[in-house]
Design an enzyme around this catalytic site. Sequence first.
Site, PDB file in Angstrom:
ATOM      1  N   ILE A   1       0.920  -1.381  -0.087  1.00  0.00           N
ATOM      2  CA  ILE A   1       0.083   0.043  -0.025  1.00  0.00           C
ATOM      3  C   ILE A   1       1.089   1.186  -0.071  1.00  0.00           C
ATOM      4  CG2 ILE A   1      -1.783   1.244   1.260  1.00  0.00           C
ATOM      5  CD1 ILE A   1      -2.692  -1.518   2.464  1.00  0.00           C
ATOM      6  N   PRO A   2       1.204   1.925  -1.278  1.00  0.00           N
ATOM      7  CA  PRO A   2       2.246   2.613  -1.211  1.00  0.00           C
ATOM      8  C   PRO A   2       2.281   4.081  -0.726  1.00  0.00           C
ATOM      9  CG  PRO A   2       0.979   2.482  -3.350  1.00  0.00           C
ATOM     10  CD  PRO A   2       0.378   1.371  -2.247  1.00  0.00           C
ATOM     11  N   CYS A   3       1.937   4.333   0.426  1.00  0.00           N
ATOM     12  CA  CYS A   3       1.869   5.491   1.107  1.00  0.00           C
ATOM     13  C   CYS A   3       3.074   6.502   0.771  1.00  0.00           C
ATOM     14  CB  CYS A   3       1.767   5.223   2.692  1.00  0.00           C
ATOM     15  SG  CYS A   3       2.869   4.147   3.801  1.00  0.00           S
ATOM     16  N   HIS A   4       4.109   6.185   0.554  1.00  0.00           N
ATOM     17  CA  HIS A   4       5.264   6.804   0.298  1.00  0.00           C
ATOM     18  C   HIS A   4       4.834   7.785  -1.150  1.00  0.00           C
ATOM     19  CE1 HIS A   4       5.915   3.402  -2.465  1.00  0.00           C
ATOM     20  NE2 HIS A   4       6.775   4.172  -3.144  1.00  0.00           N
TER      21      HIS A   4
END
Length: 189
Positions: free
Chosen positions: A142-145
């Site tokens: 889950i690419p929160c970056h």
Amino acid sequence: METTSSITAGHAVLETVIGFMGIAWSEKGLIRLCLPERSREAVERRRLRHGGVSASTAEPPWVVDLIASIKAYAAGEDIDFTGVPVDLDGVDDFRLAIYDAARKLGYGETTTYGELAKRAGHSGLPRETGAALGANPVPLVIPCHRILAAGGKIGGFSAPGGSNTKEKMLAMEGVRVGPPPPAQVSFGF
């Protein structure tokens, strides 16, 4: 009588070119991902802080594939993690919506907290979106970056190394985030 796999949960620590990373999984999918640390021991300490993770290290086929994908990503390859099963049992509906919207962002694609909230059906909640992403148990998958603050600023990041780690991950994906351009100076008339 139905039979189920004997592998119900486990964990792994993997060495990548950017440091040691850790994953933990249940029979339903990935439950935790630890971003790079300097040592295997540091990853193990973080894993032990989270209850419910089995000591098993037996790896089902999807985990073997995930480990290879994480190593490839760390080496700079464009990897799509959208097919990775994720077990988010116990996560509230707001966070599920935010995580689902974030998973739709491709490699090198960014958006703001406000825009992600809007895409998730929760317009006007950028701070709450940031808090949800700060509690993300499986960063990278889950690419929160890839979520930035308003004005293209880096924003926060709760992983080891904070915003510096976020900026490095984005740079690996070809995204440059820097200070805003200086204010316009007078024309000197």
